[in-house]
Design a protein around this motif. Structure first.
Motif, PDB file in Angstrom:
ATOM      1  N   ARG A 156      -4.175  -0.646  -3.581  1.00 64.62           N
ATOM      2  CA  ARG A 156      -4.873  -1.744  -2.934  1.00 64.62           C
ATOM      3  C   ARG A 156      -6.321  -1.788  -3.404  1.00 64.62           C
ATOM      4  O   ARG A 156      -6.991  -0.747  -3.484  1.00 64.62           O
ATOM      5  CB  ARG A 156      -4.797  -1.590  -1.413  1.00 64.62           C
ATOM      6  CG  ARG A 156      -5.395  -2.767  -0.663  1.00 64.62           C
ATOM      7  CD  ARG A 156      -4.905  -2.809   0.776  1.00 64.62           C
ATOM      8  NE  ARG A 156      -5.634  -3.795   1.553  1.00 64.62           N
ATOM      9  CZ  ARG A 156      -5.447  -5.100   1.493  1.00 64.62           C
ATOM     10  NH1 ARG A 156      -4.532  -5.593   0.674  1.00 64.62           N
ATOM     11  NH2 ARG A 156      -6.148  -5.928   2.237  1.00 64.62           N
ATOM     12  N   ILE A 157      -6.812  -2.987  -3.727  1.00 67.42           N
ATOM     13  CA  ILE A 157      -8.159  -3.139  -4.286  1.00 67.42           C
ATOM     14  C   ILE A 157      -9.158  -3.143  -3.138  1.00 67.42           C
ATOM     15  O   ILE A 157      -9.556  -4.188  -2.611  1.00 67.42           O
ATOM     16  CB  ILE A 157      -8.288  -4.427  -5.127  1.00 67.42           C
ATOM     17  CG1 ILE A 157      -7.097  -4.575  -6.072  1.00 67.42           C
ATOM     18  CG2 ILE A 157      -9.590  -4.411  -5.915  1.00 67.42           C
ATOM     19  CD1 ILE A 157      -6.943  -3.481  -7.075  1.00 67.42           C
TER      20      ILE A 157
ATOM     21  N   GLY B  58       0.312   8.834  -3.134  1.00 66.40           N
ATOM     22  CA  GLY B  58       1.647   8.370  -3.496  1.00 66.40           C
ATOM     23  C   GLY B  58       1.686   7.693  -4.847  1.00 66.40           C
ATOM     24  O   GLY B  58       2.648   7.863  -5.614  1.00 66.40           O
ATOM     25  N   ALA B  59       0.646   6.917  -5.175  1.00 63.28           N
ATOM     26  CA  ALA B  59       0.623   6.224  -6.468  1.00 63.28           C
ATOM     27  C   ALA B  59       0.599   7.214  -7.623  1.00 63.28           C
ATOM     28  O   ALA B  59       1.250   7.011  -8.654  1.00 63.28           O
ATOM     29  CB  ALA B  59      -0.580   5.287  -6.539  1.00 63.28           C
ATOM     30  N   ALA B  60      -0.154   8.304  -7.465  1.00 67.01           N
ATOM     31  CA  ALA B  60      -0.191   9.320  -8.522  1.00 67.01           C
ATOM     32  C   ALA B  60       1.166  10.004  -8.653  1.00 67.01           C
ATOM     33  O   ALA B  60       1.614  10.302  -9.770  1.00 67.01           O
ATOM     34  CB  ALA B  60      -1.276  10.350  -8.220  1.00 67.01           C
ATOM     35  N   LEU B  61       1.846  10.257  -7.535  1.00 66.18           N
ATOM     36  CA  LEU B  61       3.171  10.875  -7.590  1.00 66.18           C
ATOM     37  C   LEU B  61       4.173   9.955  -8.287  1.00 66.18           C
ATOM     38  O   LEU B  61       5.027  10.413  -9.053  1.00 66.18           O
ATOM     39  CB  LEU B  61       3.654  11.211  -6.187  1.00 66.18           C
ATOM     40  CG  LEU B  61       2.933  12.370  -5.491  1.00 66.18           C
ATOM     41  CD1 LEU B  61       3.375  12.467  -4.038  1.00 66.18           C
ATOM     42  CD2 LEU B  61       3.189  13.684  -6.211  1.00 66.18           C
TER      43      LEU B  61
ATOM     44  N   GLY C   3       0.830  -1.198   0.000  1.00 63.18           N
ATOM     45  CA  GLY C   3       0.000   0.000   0.000  1.00 63.18           C
ATOM     46  C   GLY C   3       0.861   1.243   0.000  1.00 63.18           C
ATOM     47  O   GLY C   3       2.066   1.191   0.279  1.00 63.18           O
ATOM     48  N   GLY C   4       0.251   2.382  -0.303  1.00 60.27           N
ATOM     49  CA  GLY C   4       1.004   3.619  -0.399  1.00 60.27           C
ATOM     50  C   GLY C   4       1.571   4.081   0.925  1.00 60.27           C
ATOM     51  O   GLY C   4       2.756   4.431   1.020  1.00 60.27           O
ATOM     52  N   LEU C   5       0.746   4.104   1.961  1.00 59.33           N
ATOM     53  CA  LEU C   5       1.225   4.494   3.289  1.00 59.33           C
ATOM     54  C   LEU C   5       2.363   3.586   3.725  1.00 59.33           C
ATOM     55  O   LEU C   5       3.400   4.051   4.229  1.00 59.33           O
ATOM     56  CB  LEU C   5       0.067   4.428   4.283  1.00 59.33           C
ATOM     57  CG  LEU C   5       0.271   4.823   5.745  1.00 59.33           C
ATOM     58  CD1 LEU C   5      -1.074   5.083   6.399  1.00 59.33           C
ATOM     59  CD2 LEU C   5       1.009   3.767   6.561  1.00 59.33           C
ATOM     60  N   GLU C   6       2.169   2.297   3.531  1.00 58.67           N
ATOM     61  CA  GLU C   6       3.157   1.315   3.966  1.00 58.67           C
ATOM     62  C   GLU C   6       4.476   1.458   3.194  1.00 58.67           C
ATOM     63  O   GLU C   6       5.562   1.331   3.763  1.00 58.67           O
ATOM     64  CB  GLU C   6       2.583  -0.092   3.800  1.00 58.67           C
ATOM     65  CG  GLU C   6       1.368  -0.375   4.679  1.00 58.67           C
ATOM     66  CD  GLU C   6       0.049   0.145   4.123  1.00 58.67           C
ATOM     67  OE1 GLU C   6      -0.993  -0.039   4.767  1.00 58.67           O
ATOM     68  OE2 GLU C   6       0.062   0.761   3.027  1.00 58.67           O
TER      69      GLU C   6
END
Length: 391
Positions: free
Chosen positions: A204-205, A289-292, A18-21
């Protein structure tokens, strides 16, 4: 004998892809080992994702919390904190916020909570019971930070976080790893060949990411652009509880060959280099984060106008924004890039330039390190360091 550096305990619901992780692991790996030690405590459990922690000496702990109040988890955490004796407890999101009193009783001097977004049950932060919990926990924390300006403002306006306890800590991206495709690169992983136009997403789905809307937008896009239909492909990379339902919907639409749903992958940076457009259909976000990562890879981003997304993606400059839960609006945003590859390339390059200016990984790590230093100094836990140390 030299005294060991202060210990930071990171309290998280679950350590998984995941992004946070991912950003948590990056900070642990990059933060100078002579300044702080780290331990990760998972309220539930951790997965093989924990193998991404490269820093030596980081301990992992799972409390196996059961659904509901689970008072035994509070006792287990108190016992663990007494044994670890950390200087800082750093809790993440609402799921871990209630454990600050336990940390106080265990003698942890510095207590921090980070807001990295909201879940699908309360995408706009309107749940009165949750907000009451946030207010009740505020006196037990030294800092309530957020990773988007929108969340910082919400903290102030709704929760009543005073400016002295508030902080904006933006996400950071490894721009050497996440980069545009270059001549000589190996073909991007995945089932799609040359000539395909690949719309992709990573995350994450789960319901807050609303991949169902993205899939419906892709179906509409194929109808909207019949001349491009044979070339259009969709990749949604990530695991989660809704992955089987998403695969079933793709099969129902007869798109098993056109839609790739591989689950979690360790080669996301390489996969991104095979995308032409990045899509994000979230109903709530902090700093995405995924977009970055996609922007660092020089991809234009079609995304929903929620949370911290508009702070990152400038509509008409680095991407295209659409209202949430609206497949047709998202399909229209995607169609602009499919129909105009030159515009897609222009917005992609502008996105990478924006990441390089505002979202450098070293700057993110230094900001967290600075927060730790400041709060430790306030609590007389450490001397002021001579300089920031980021590896």
């Amino acid at each position: 004998m030299q005294e060991a550096p202060p210990l930071v305990v990171h309290l998280i619901y679950r350590l998984d892809f995941g992004g946070l992780e991912s950003l948590l692991v990056e900070r642990i790996n990059r933060m100078c080992a002579t300044r702080y030690r780290h331990a990760v405590v998972c309220l539930t459990d951790y997965t093989a994702f924990a193998d991404k922690i490269r820093r030596q000496g980081v301990t992992l702990h799972a409390l196996h919390k059961q659904p509901g109040l689970s008072p035994g988890t509070h006792l287990a955490l108190w016992s663990l904190l007494r044994r670890l004796n950390p200087t800082i407890i750093h809790t993440y999101n609402l799921s871990a916020i209630e454990y600050a009193p336990v940390a106080l009783l265990a003698g942890v001097p510095v207590r921090i909570n980070g807001a990295h977004g909201r879940d699908h049950h309360d995408p706009h932060g309107l749940n009165a019971r949750h907000n009451l919990l946030r207010r009740l926990m505020l006196p037990f924390y030294d800092c309530y930070y957020a990773n988007s300006a929108a969340m910082v403002k919400w903290h102030s306006d709704v929760i009543g976080v005073p400016s002295a306890k508030s902080r904006l800590l933006s996400n950071g991206i490894d721009t050497a790893r996440f980069r545009p495709r270059e001549h000589g690169d190996a073909p991007a992983p995945g089932p799609f060949g040359d000539g395909c136009i690949v719309i992709g997403s990573v995350g994450r789905i789960q319901q807050v990411k609303d991949h169902a809307t993205l899939l419906e937008a892709f179906i509409l896009l194929r109808q909207q652009l019949p001349e491009q239909r044979a070339r259009l492909r969709l990749a949604i990379v990530g695991d989660g509880p809704l992955l089987p339902a998403l695969r079933a919907r793709a099969a129902q639409a007869g798109l098993e060959r056109e839609v790739w749903l591989p689950g979690s992958r360790a080669d996301v940076a390489e996969i991104l280099r095979g995308f032409h457009v990045f899509a994000m259909a979230s109903i709530a976000e902090g700093t995405p984060g995924a977009a970055l990562e996609a922007m660092a890879s020089a991809l234009p981003v079609a995304a929903t106008r929620v949370g911290g997304i508009p702070e990152v993606i400038e509509d008409g400059v680095t991407g295209a924004l659409a209202p949430p839960s609206d497949p047709q609006a998202l399909a229209d945003a995607l169609a602009r890039y499919v129909a105009a590859p030159g515009l897609a390339a222009q917005h992609g390059q502008a996105g990478r330039a924006r990441v390089l200016r505002h979202y450098a990984m070293d700057a993110m790590v230094a900001a967290y390190l600075g927060l730790y230093d400041q709060l430790c100094e306030q609590k007389h836990q450490t001397r002021k360091p001579e300089k920031t140390c980021v590896e």
